[in-house]
Design a protein around this motif. Sequence first.
Motif, PDB file in Angstrom:
ATOM      1  N   PRO A  57       0.819  -1.216   0.000  1.00 20.64           N
ATOM      2  CA  PRO A  57       0.000   0.000   0.000  1.00 20.64           C
ATOM      3  C   PRO A  57       0.858   1.274   0.000  1.00 20.64           C
ATOM      4  N   GLU A  58       0.356   2.315  -0.606  1.00 18.11           N
ATOM      5  CA  GLU A  58       1.068   3.597  -0.656  1.00 18.11           C
ATOM      6  C   GLU A  58       1.308   4.163   0.736  1.00 18.11           C
ATOM      7  N   ASN A  59       0.333   4.013   1.632  1.00 14.20           N
ATOM      8  CA  ASN A  59       0.527   4.526   2.989  1.00 14.20           C
ATOM      9  C   ASN A  59       1.667   3.808   3.707  1.00 14.20           C
ATOM     10  N   LEU A  60       1.858   2.548   3.415  1.00 18.80           N
ATOM     11  CA  LEU A  60       2.971   1.801   3.975  1.00 18.80           C
ATOM     12  C   LEU A  60       4.292   2.403   3.504  1.00 18.80           C
ATOM     13  N   LYS A  61       4.365   2.705   2.235  1.00 18.05           N
ATOM     14  CA  LYS A  61       5.588   3.301   1.682  1.00 18.05           C
ATOM     15  C   LYS A  61       5.858   4.668   2.312  1.00 18.05           C
ATOM     16  N   LYS A  62       4.809   5.410   2.616  1.00 21.19           N
ATOM     17  CA  LYS A  62       4.970   6.719   3.261  1.00 21.19           C
ATOM     18  C   LYS A  62       5.514   6.570   4.683  1.00 21.19           C
ATOM     19  N   ILE A  63       4.962   5.617   5.438  1.00 20.01           N
ATOM     20  CA  ILE A  63       5.459   5.383   6.798  1.00 20.01           C
ATOM     21  C   ILE A  63       6.918   4.936   6.746  1.00 20.01           C
ATOM     22  N   HIS A  64       7.212   4.034   5.849  1.00 20.27           N
ATOM     23  CA  HIS A  64       8.579   3.525   5.699  1.00 20.27           C
ATOM     24  C   HIS A  64       9.544   4.669   5.376  1.00 20.27           C
ATOM     25  N   GLN A  65       9.154   5.543   4.482  1.00 22.08           N
ATOM     26  CA  GLN A  65      10.003   6.674   4.119  1.00 22.08           C
ATOM     27  C   GLN A  65      10.219   7.609   5.307  1.00 22.08           C
ATOM     28  N   LEU A  66       9.182   7.843   6.076  1.00 22.71           N
ATOM     29  CA  LEU A  66       9.328   8.679   7.271  1.00 22.71           C
ATOM     30  C   LEU A  66      10.332   8.061   8.238  1.00 22.71           C
TER      31      LEU A  66
END
Length: 178
Positions: A57-66
Amino acid sequence: MKKILSFAGSNSSTSINQQLLDNILDRIQGHEITRIKLTDYPLPLFGVDLERKQGFPENLKKIHQLIREHDALIIAVNEHNGGPSVFFKNTIDWLSRLQRDFLEDKKILLFSTSPGKRGARSSLEYTKNILTRFGGEVIESFSLPSFKDNFQDGKITNEVFDIGIDDVLTTFVHQIDE
């Protein structure tokens, strides 16, 4: 100045762990703190079939990037029936599938509280153990018992616990400054 990412593992809008986290973060000086709410990054319930069919999921990628953009993490861990909430565990499960060592080189400070006398200690201990599997280094942890008796109007009312939190924060900040 180090960059610190902070969040609570709860999806409750009235989370006592979020209240404790806010108190703690207000004590830290000289570092850049990013406060997020995991509820702003909803994830479906993890399943291998779902991952295979839809990918990450895109939100997962956002959390990972943070996480990648920060030097350290401060996490307030809630407890449901002696363990971390499904909401928080689901986030960890997804992150570990995206990158097994998603916490590599991250220093971590964990806090927990609950209405009970153990202060979510079981969930805190579980989280301490599991995060090291993914490359994180848990520097310190602190459990505040009996939230309603020891926390009022955004402040810790028990002097011993308040000093204990300051000590844990001092150790953590010293470790991330090295």
